[in-house]
Enzyme design. Structure first.
Site, PDB file in Angstrom:
ATOM      1  N   ASP A  91       0.860  -1.179   0.000  1.00 51.04           N
ATOM      2  CA  ASP A  91       0.000   0.000   0.000  1.00 51.04           C
ATOM      3  C   ASP A  91       0.897   1.231   0.000  1.00 51.04           C
ATOM      4  OD1 ASP A  91       0.745   0.471   2.543  1.00 51.04           O
ATOM      5  OD2 ASP A  91      -1.226   0.241   3.448  1.00 51.04           O
ATOM      6  N   SER A  92       0.310   2.337  -0.441  1.00 58.39           N
ATOM      7  CA  SER A  92       1.124   3.497  -0.779  1.00 58.39           C
ATOM      8  C   SER A  92       1.514   4.311   0.436  1.00 58.39           C
ATOM      9  CB  SER A  92       0.320   4.389  -1.701  1.00 58.39           C
ATOM     10  OG  SER A  92      -0.849   4.794  -1.013  1.00 58.39           O
ATOM     11  N   ASP A 145      -3.460   7.888  -1.997  1.00 63.20           N
ATOM     12  CA  ASP A 145      -4.778   8.520  -1.908  1.00 63.20           C
ATOM     13  C   ASP A 145      -4.904   9.331  -0.630  1.00 63.20           C
ATOM     14  OD1 ASP A 145      -4.756   6.273  -0.339  1.00 63.20           O
ATOM     15  OD2 ASP A 145      -6.789   5.655  -0.825  1.00 63.20           O
ATOM     16  N   GLN A 190     -12.601   6.220  -4.087  1.00 63.01           N
ATOM     17  CA  GLN A 190     -12.915   6.921  -2.836  1.00 63.01           C
ATOM     18  C   GLN A 190     -14.310   7.534  -2.952  1.00 63.01           C
ATOM     19  OE1 GLN A 190     -11.397   6.867  -0.020  1.00 63.01           O
ATOM     20  NE2 GLN A 190      -9.371   6.041  -0.493  1.00 63.01           N
ATOM     21  N   GLY A 217     -11.325   3.600   1.684  1.00 65.77           N
ATOM     22  CA  GLY A 217     -12.098   4.483   2.549  1.00 65.77           C
ATOM     23  C   GLY A 217     -13.215   3.795   3.300  1.00 65.77           C
ATOM     24  N   ASP A 267      -7.334  -7.658   2.418  1.00 65.92           N
ATOM     25  CA  ASP A 267      -6.252  -7.704   3.413  1.00 65.92           C
ATOM     26  C   ASP A 267      -6.850  -7.211   4.713  1.00 65.92           C
ATOM     27  OD1 ASP A 267      -6.160  -4.680   2.666  1.00 65.92           O
ATOM     28  OD2 ASP A 267      -4.923  -4.861   4.447  1.00 65.92           O
ATOM     29  N   CYS A 305     -11.123 -27.534  12.547  1.00 67.41           N
ATOM     30  CA  CYS A 305      -9.972 -26.902  11.889  1.00 67.41           C
ATOM     31  C   CYS A 305      -8.870 -27.931  11.634  1.00 67.41           C
ATOM     32  CB  CYS A 305      -9.446 -25.763  12.767  1.00 67.41           C
ATOM     33  SG  CYS A 305      -8.028 -24.915  12.046  1.00 67.41           S
ATOM     34  N   CYS A 307      -5.723 -27.108  10.914  1.00 60.59           N
ATOM     35  CA  CYS A 307      -4.414 -26.452  11.012  1.00 60.59           C
ATOM     36  C   CYS A 307      -3.478 -27.237  11.937  1.00 60.59           C
ATOM     37  CB  CYS A 307      -4.575 -25.000  11.481  1.00 60.59           C
ATOM     38  SG  CYS A 307      -4.508 -24.760  13.260  1.00 60.59           S
ATOM     39  N   CYS A 310      -4.375 -26.924  15.761  1.00 64.06           N
ATOM     40  CA  CYS A 310      -5.561 -27.658  16.225  1.00 64.06           C
ATOM     41  C   CYS A 310      -5.331 -29.170  16.213  1.00 64.06           C
ATOM     42  CB  CYS A 310      -6.777 -27.287  15.381  1.00 64.06           C
ATOM     43  SG  CYS A 310      -7.337 -25.604  15.719  1.00 64.06           S
ATOM     44  N   HIS A 336      -2.961 -20.511  13.727  1.00 66.73           N
ATOM     45  CA  HIS A 336      -4.371 -20.923  13.629  1.00 66.73           C
ATOM     46  C   HIS A 336      -5.216 -19.859  12.919  1.00 66.73           C
ATOM     47  CE1 HIS A 336      -8.427 -22.192  14.472  1.00 66.73           C
ATOM     48  NE2 HIS A 336      -8.632 -20.967  14.878  1.00 66.73           N
TER      49      HIS A 336
HETATM   50 ZN   LIG Z   1      -6.693 -24.372  13.866  1.00 67.26          ZN
END
Ligand SMILES: [Zn+2]
Length: 370
Positions: A91-92, A145, A190, A217, A267, A305, A307, A310, A336
């Protein structure tokens, strides 16, 4: 950069796409973990890769202040500097500067602000923002911006939006002056919460022409239903053959809701920042791991989950690490939460491909989890 729109959902505006960048392919819809200081806090690049992260976001403004984009360029660019050879979006700096509002001064030239480290005066213009991100070697460069606080009057929002559109045009000119540039430049819509300003902003950006379009924004304090409405209204205004990126959003539920409204890229600091504060996402809503009720709880964070955390560790152990302020607490919690977000995106992509995205959306709405 090239974007392939592979499939559009028939019942919602959800899109399945593929972004081709100088550092590889990104399957969309995608979530980009945030690596502000050239690191996603608590994770090595290898760990991120193992969780399935395809692209990360870094903050050009932070790196401009420290250690400096020239230093990073001298070290072979940001990918090499941080040991990550997959795509990076930067990002700028507009938003970072915006969050330091008492230290900044904005006019049509750019923004003057003071370093949060030593108070040194700094200046960022549209041209400098492109130069900084290009020195870093970012795959996706964002225009500078003018970010506005919420709520804003129509007059203030109009002035700020028109300034942002002029800055976007100047970023385009600077970006196009770079020879053999393999990277992409995204514009940012914007206009605060005003539909007429958002429409004008989209028109002006499309006239200039960008490789992708961000919706900026938002997530600055407006009610969630209002944010969803603005995102939905953006869809018909943006070219269907370019990626759309909703900046700084949001909860797992927001991701599904905004994919349904035509967004391809996201993001947010939420999964990583919340992880360090012991706030863990599950398919049934979040849990706060420090709570005493987990003191002797043998179950994983989330039974559903897959992962690595977990599969191996109990809530009791994770609570112990958290209250003992162990470094491993942040590492395991981040693992996680990031997996949870990346897996949510994998499921979204899978459900769009199999033409069952509406089922996933309905399930998310009925679960009540944010
Ligand atoms: Zn997990």
């Amino acid at each position: 950069m090239k974007f392939d729109l592979l499939k559009t959902d028939t019942e919602t505006k959800a899109r399945r796409g593929r972004l081709h960048t100088a550092h590889g392919v990104v399957e969309t819809p995608v979530f980009m973990p945030v690596g502000t200081q050239a690191t996603v806090k608590g994770m090595t690049p290898e760990q991120r890769e193992a969780l399935g992260a395809e692209i990360i976001l870094s903050n050009a403004c932070d790196l401009f202040v420290r250690p400096g984009h020239e230093l990073i360029k001298g070290q072979g660019g940001l990918h090499r500097f941080m040991g990550w050879d997959r795509p990076i979006l930067t990002d700028s700096g507009g938003y970072q500067v915006f969050s330091l509002s008492d230290l900044r001064k904005i006019d049509d030239d750019g923004v003057r602000f003071r370093s949060h480290l030593d108070g040194a005066p700094l200046f960022l213009s549209p041209e400098i923002a492109v130069d900084v991100q290009s020195a870093l070697g970012s795959d996706v460069v964002m225009v500078l911006d003018d970010c506005l606080a919420h709520p804003a009057s129509h007059d203030d929002a109009l002035r700020s939006m028109r300034r942002s559109m002029e800055w976007a045009r100047r970023c385009r000119t600077r970006f196009d002056s770079i020879e053999d540039n393999p990277n992409a430049l995204f514009g940012i819509v914007q206009g605060s919460t005003f539909p007429d300003l958002r429409a004008e902003s989209a028109d002006r950006l499309i006239e200039t022409g960008f490789d992708g379009y961000a919706i900026g924004g938002l997530a600055v304090g407006e009610p969630i239903p209002e944010m969803y409405d603005i995102v939905e209204a953006q869809d018909p205004l943006l070219p269907p053959d370019k990626p759309r990126y909703l900046m700084g959003v949001g909860t797992p539920r927001d991701l599904i809701e905004c994919v349904a409204r035509g967004v391809d890229m996201f993001d947010c600091v939420m999964p990583t920042r919340h992880a360090r504060n012991g706030w863990l996402f599950t398919t049934e809503g979040h849990i706060v791991i420090r709570h005493a009720r987990f003191r002797n709880d043998e179950s994983p964070i989330d039974e559903n989950c897959e992962c690595p955390v977990c599969k191996k560790y109990s809530r009791a152990y994770l609570r112990h690490l958290y209250v003992s302020k162990e470094i491993l607490s942040s590492i395991l919690n981040t693992t996680h939460n990031l997996f949870f977000y990346l897996d949510t995106m994998r499921r979204i992509r899978h459900f769009i491909e199999s033409e069952r995205f509406s089922e996933l959306l309905a399930a998310a709405r009925s679960s009540g989890a944010q």
